[in-house]
Design a protein around this motif. Structure first.
Motif, short mmCIF file in Angstrom:
data_model
loop_
_atom_site.label_atom_id
_atom_site.label_comp_id
_atom_site.label_asym_id
_atom_site.label_seq_id
_atom_site.Cartn_x
_atom_site.Cartn_y
_atom_site.Cartn_z
N ALA A 40 -26.70 -20.04 -8.82
CA ALA A 40 -25.79 -18.92 -8.57
C ALA A 40 -24.77 -19.29 -7.50
CB ALA A 40 -26.58 -17.69 -8.14
N ASN A 41 -23.61 -18.66 -7.57
CA ASN A 41 -22.59 -18.82 -6.54
C ASN A 41 -22.13 -17.43 -6.11
OD1 ASN A 41 -20.14 -17.99 -8.10
ND2 ASN A 41 -20.76 -19.73 -9.38
N PRO A 42 -21.34 -17.33 -5.04
CA PRO A 42 -20.95 -16.02 -4.52
C PRO A 42 -20.27 -15.10 -5.54
CG PRO A 42 -20.49 -17.69 -2.88
CD PRO A 42 -20.89 -18.42 -4.13
N THR A 43 -19.59 -15.66 -6.52
CA THR A 43 -18.95 -14.79 -7.51
C THR A 43 -19.96 -14.13 -8.45
OG1 THR A 43 -18.57 -16.59 -9.09
CG2 THR A 43 -16.83 -16.17 -7.45
N ASP A 44 -21.22 -14.58 -8.40
CA ASP A 44 -22.27 -14.01 -9.24
C ASP A 44 -22.92 -12.76 -8.63
OD1 ASP A 44 -22.30 -15.88 -11.43
OD2 ASP A 44 -23.21 -17.33 -10.05
N ILE A 45 -22.56 -12.40 -7.42
CA ILE A 45 -23.21 -11.26 -6.76
C ILE A 45 -23.15 -9.99 -7.62
CG2 ILE A 45 -23.09 -9.69 -4.77
CD1 ILE A 45 -24.52 -12.34 -4.19
N PRO A 46 -22.02 -9.61 -8.20
CA PRO A 46 -22.02 -8.39 -9.01
C PRO A 46 -22.99 -8.44 -10.19
CG PRO A 46 -19.77 -9.00 -8.46
CD PRO A 46 -20.65 -10.16 -8.04
N VAL A 47 -23.08 -9.58 -10.87
CA VAL A 47 -23.99 -9.67 -12.00
C VAL A 47 -25.45 -9.71 -11.53
CG1 VAL A 47 -24.07 -12.19 -12.37
CG2 VAL A 47 -24.31 -10.63 -14.31
N ILE A 48 -25.73 -10.39 -10.43
CA ILE A 48 -27.08 -10.39 -9.89
C ILE A 48 -27.49 -8.97 -9.52
CG2 ILE A 48 -28.53 -11.14 -7.95
CD1 ILE A 48 -26.89 -13.78 -7.99
N HIS A 49 -26.59 -8.25 -8.88
CA HIS A 49 -26.86 -6.86 -8.52
C HIS A 49 -27.15 -6.02 -9.77
CE1 HIS A 49 -25.77 -2.75 -7.01
NE2 HIS A 49 -26.62 -3.16 -6.07
N THR A 93 -27.28 -18.35 -18.74
CA THR A 93 -26.10 -17.92 -19.48
C THR A 93 -26.29 -18.13 -20.97
OG1 THR A 93 -25.02 -20.06 -19.20
CG2 THR A 93 -24.54 -18.38 -17.55
N ASP A 94 -25.61 -17.31 -21.76
CA ASP A 94 -25.63 -17.45 -23.21
C ASP A 94 -24.98 -18.77 -23.57
OD1 ASP A 94 -23.98 -17.04 -25.88
OD2 ASP A 94 -25.73 -15.69 -25.95
N ASP A 95 -25.63 -19.53 -24.44
CA ASP A 95 -25.13 -20.85 -24.81
C ASP A 95 -23.79 -20.81 -25.52
OD1 ASP A 95 -27.43 -21.93 -23.70
OD2 ASP A 95 -28.48 -22.05 -25.63
N THR A 96 -23.48 -19.70 -26.16
CA THR A 96 -22.23 -19.59 -26.92
C THR A 96 -21.10 -19.00 -26.09
OG1 THR A 96 -23.51 -19.28 -28.94
CG2 THR A 96 -21.18 -18.67 -29.03
N THR A 97 -21.39 -17.87 -25.42
CA THR A 97 -20.33 -17.16 -24.71
C THR A 97 -20.22 -17.53 -23.24
OG1 THR A 97 -21.78 -15.33 -24.06
CG2 THR A 97 -20.68 -15.17 -26.22
N GLY A 98 -21.29 -18.09 -22.67
CA GLY A 98 -21.30 -18.39 -21.24
C GLY A 98 -21.56 -17.17 -20.38
N GLU A 99 -21.79 -16.02 -21.00
CA GLU A 99 -22.05 -14.79 -20.24
C GLU A 99 -23.45 -14.81 -19.64
OE1 GLU A 99 -19.98 -12.11 -19.58
OE2 GLU A 99 -18.50 -13.53 -20.34
N PRO A 100 -23.60 -14.32 -18.41
CA PRO A 100 -24.94 -14.25 -17.80
C PRO A 100 -25.84 -13.30 -18.59
CG PRO A 100 -23.23 -14.01 -16.14
CD PRO A 100 -22.55 -13.92 -17.48
N VAL A 101 -27.07 -13.79 -18.86
CA VAL A 101 -28.05 -12.98 -19.58
C VAL A 101 -29.35 -12.83 -18.82
CG1 VAL A 101 -27.07 -13.48 -21.86
CG2 VAL A 101 -28.87 -14.98 -20.91
#
Length: 158
Positions: A5-14, A54-62
């Motif tokens: 994780a990096n600082p830009t991931d804080i919203p998704v982690i939350h 992350t999703d292997d296709t979209t790269g979206e955090p899952v």
């Protein structure tokens, strides 16, 4: 795909923490703020770490794993305590949970840590079956105790 994780991931982690709390039937207990998470993970003295699936296709955090170091006085080395592991329902069964645990096992091996531990709610039978399939074993001889809120404050003398 698993990444640190990096600082830009804080919203998704939350958001994932709040989803996990709802899944565990305790949404009101998820009180951590994005600012608190940022300080814990990326502040001057970080005490916790996170990985994102992350999703292997979209790269979206899952999904995510949030962990910290513990220490075994008997073994004399650190270990990892996995505080939270969560994969969104739409991504379950696709290997993301196993990939997150595999990454933590690799960190243990690389750093000489001898334990990877976590807790699971007794009613969460799908997760229990999954963990057992990986070779994890319950520590039935131990009972977790916790002080929070008023009991913690009272013991502290406040």
């Amino acid at each position: 795909m698993i990444r640190t994780a990096n600082p830009t991931d804080i919203p998704v982690i939350h958001a994932l923490i709040r989803e996990l709390a709802a899944y565990e039937k305790e949404p009101q207990e998820a009180r951590a703020t994005p600012e608190q998470l940022h300080e814990a993970l990326f502040g001057e003295h970080p005490g916790a770490y996170a990985h994102i699936a992350t999703d292997d296709t979209t790269g979206e955090p899952v999904g995510f794993a949030l962990w910290f170091l513990n220490f075994s006085t008997w073994r004399g080395v650190h270990g990892i305590y996995l505080e939270d592991l969560y994969v969104r329902p739409t991504a379950r069964g696709t290997g993301h949970g196993k990939a997150l645990l595999t990454e933590l096992a690799r960190i243990c091996a690389a750093r000489g840590y001898e334990r990877l531990e976590w807790s699971v709610l007794n009613w969460n039978t799908p997760s229990i079956a999954f963990y057992k399939s990986l070779g994890a074993r319950p520590q039935d001889e131990w009972t977790v105790y916790r002080l929070t809120d008023d009991a913690l404050s009272t013991l502290a003398g406040n």
